[in-house]
Structure formats: C-alpha cells, structure tokens
Design an enzyme around this catalytic site. Sequence first.
Site, short mmCIF file in Angstrom:
data_model
loop_
_atom_site.label_atom_id
_atom_site.label_comp_id
_atom_site.label_asym_id
_atom_site.label_seq_id
_atom_site.Cartn_x
_atom_site.Cartn_y
_atom_site.Cartn_z
NE ARG A 52 13.78 -10.88 -5.00
CZ ARG A 52 14.52 -11.98 -4.60
NH1 ARG A 52 14.25 -13.16 -5.02
NH2 ARG A 52 15.44 -11.64 -3.85
CE1 TYR A 104 4.03 0.96 -24.90
CE2 TYR A 104 5.82 -0.45 -24.49
CZ TYR A 104 5.15 0.59 -24.30
OH TYR A 104 5.36 1.54 -23.38
CG ASP A 177 1.06 -6.20 -25.90
OD1 ASP A 177 -0.05 -6.11 -25.38
OD2 ASP A 177 1.87 -5.50 -26.05
CE LYS A 202 0.14 1.70 -21.19
NZ LYS A 202 0.79 0.90 -22.30
#
Length: 381
Positions: A52, A104, A177, A202
């Site tokens: 994980r 966003y 960001d 992206k």
Amino acid sequence: MANEEIHPESVAAQALGWLDEQTRAINPPIHMSSTFLRDADNQYRSGRVYMRDQNPAFDQAEAVITELEGGHQTLLFASGMAAATAVFQGLRPGDHVLAPNVMYWSLRNWLTGFATAWGLDVELIEMTDPAVVQAALRPGVTKLVWVETPANPLWTITDIVATAELVHAAGALLAVDSTAASPVLTKPLAFGADLVMHSATKYLNGHSDLTAGTLTTRVDNEHWQRVRAVRAQGGATLGSVESWLLLRGMRTLFLRVRTASASALHIAEHFDGHPGIAEVFYPGLPTSHGHLVAQRQMSGGFGGMLSIRLRDGVDAAIAVAASTRLWKRATSLGGVESLIEHRGSIEGPGSPVPLDLLRLSVGIEHVDDLIADLERALAEI
Ligand SMILES: *Cc1c(COP(=O)(O)O)cnc(C)c1O
C-alpha cells in the site's frame, strides 16, 4: 538527491539513469506483489512490509519528480485529488486555510463541502491580488494557503514569490497546484513554496491513460509527516502498472510541454481579435492578466492551456465544441491529443465560470491542423 551536473531534460529522458544491476535492464521491472517476505527473526531488512505505502514501483517516479522540482521528497498518490486532499487532511479541524475563488472545480467542491464539514475553516479569496491575501491572513490561525497557477479555467497567474513572503510572515505554509505549468515551466519550491502538487494525470504522464497525483515538499516537517501518514493509512496509492506508465510518460515531458506551449501561444495569438471570439485567456498574451508575473515565474513557455469566450454566447460555445473534429470533446488536459470542453456544462450551477467559455488543452498535433479545425468550427456556427 543532488544531480547538479545534468540538465532536467536529461533527468526526465533517462528517468534519473535507472539501471537494474542484476539484469542490466534499462527499464525497471513491475513488481506485482502486495507483500514482502519477513526475515527469520521477524525483521524486514528489505525495508518493505506491504505494497500500500511501500510499492517499489513508486521509488523511481518519486525520485525523478523530486529532482525536477528541486525538493526534499515526493509522494505518489492514486490521483491529483488524493494528493491535494492529503495536504488538507494533514491539518487539524479548526485550522484556517485560504484558497482561490477561481480554481480547479472538484477541489473547490471538496473544500467547501467535505473539508468544511470536517472542521477546516476554508476561506476562498481573490488569490491573484497580494493585498487581498495579506488582509485575509490571520497570523497563528491560518495554517495553509493553496495557490493554483496558472489557474483553471481563466489561466490567471499568482505571484508565488510575493505570496510566499506574506504567507510565511503569517506563520503558514504555501502549497502550489502546479499542474498547468508542470516542472518544465515553473519550479514553485525555488520561488518559496513549501509544497508543490501535480495532477500527474495531466502533463507528467501526458497520455490520458491513467490518473495519478504527486506532492513534493521542500523540507521535512511535522505537516509532511502527517501527510505521509494520510497516504500510508488512507491508502489512496497508485498501482504498480500506473506507476510504471507514469515513469515512462515523464521521459518525454519536456518535448511534450514545450511543443504544447509553443502551439498554444500560436493559437492564442491567432484567435485573439477573431470576429467570433470575445476574449482569449492565455498568460502568454501581453494583454492578459498576470503576463508580467508569468514572464518572471514561467520559463520556456506559458503552458498548453487556454480558454476562449464566444461572442455569440453559450449556444455558440456548445456548437463549436460539437463540431470540431481534431479537438476531442472531453474533460481533462495535458495529454498528447488536443481537447475542447464547455466548462459550464461540467461545473453546473454555482460555478463562477462564464457559460460562453470553452477550455482548450493543446496537444502535440501540427498547430496548423488545430487552427484550421477551430476556424472551420467557428465558421459553421
Ligand atoms: C485534474 C486536476 C486536478 C485533479 O487531479 P485528478 O488527477 O483528476 O484527481 C487538480 N488540479 C488541477 C489543476 C487539475 O487540472
């Protein structure tokens, strides 16, 4: 990991010179193993216990991004949203945070919905104006300021240096960001940010075939340790195959971003003043909001994202998006193929975005084909 002697283009192309010592393979293997063998005395000398949080597939992709951003450490997440929300979950209920009022959309919704219900004191402000930031900061109470630059979907620019100075004077952390800029064009940590986040879905990956997110910190600190715990315990981690694909995608990062940026500038200049278009939003246009700051904090281009407002309104916007052929009508951005999107349809009521706005993500097709396709669609309305 210091690697001063080579350029970032070379770091990306060679994935930091990865080599498998055992097989001499120049690409890493994909380990499909959720668990790792314990030693006979019950220790884990391999340093790995469970997939994980300790997937070997993370190591090289994280190291490449850390090097490109000039940071201390990077964490991969299952999506950009998982990375961004980990930053806020690393705070405590009652903490005050500032975020942009135009940003966003999904993260804005999470902040005003989930984060607020969880107890964060979220204030949305006009982040591009340092005087507004200064007035909104509450020294000792404000713990984090979130900046997106260039910011969806008007591609406004926030001055990272000026904002970092104000935020640090108030004793808070600055997170950026930087999805739209990518490490090719802007390195927020070098301008004073504490954390940089990417939706690696992206530009970093660049092929529209996975979701991924990254956080890179400038220094190790208490907040970063909590963010680490959020990932390890919350478990929003990337799969082995996606981590491998991301590393592969990043090898062409510089070529893709520079091509998209050059084409986007060309497209913005071509359609600026077009009779069918009321306004073009692109930080590379000298008339655009924040162009001077963009020139200072973006190097080698202004990114592959732009937006246009149609002179004939919302119906014209929807008609144009319906009739382009090369520009694919889809959400997301930063892939090799160009996308066109009517933001009003996806954001719905409550969105501050004008309804006649189309968002364009410029890919790496020939720019003349992209211009011709959009010209034809505009002529048809
Ligand atoms: C896409 C995007 C996100 C969210 O990333 P996902 O990978 O879709 O979860 C966050 N910020 C920006 C600027 C984005 O474009």
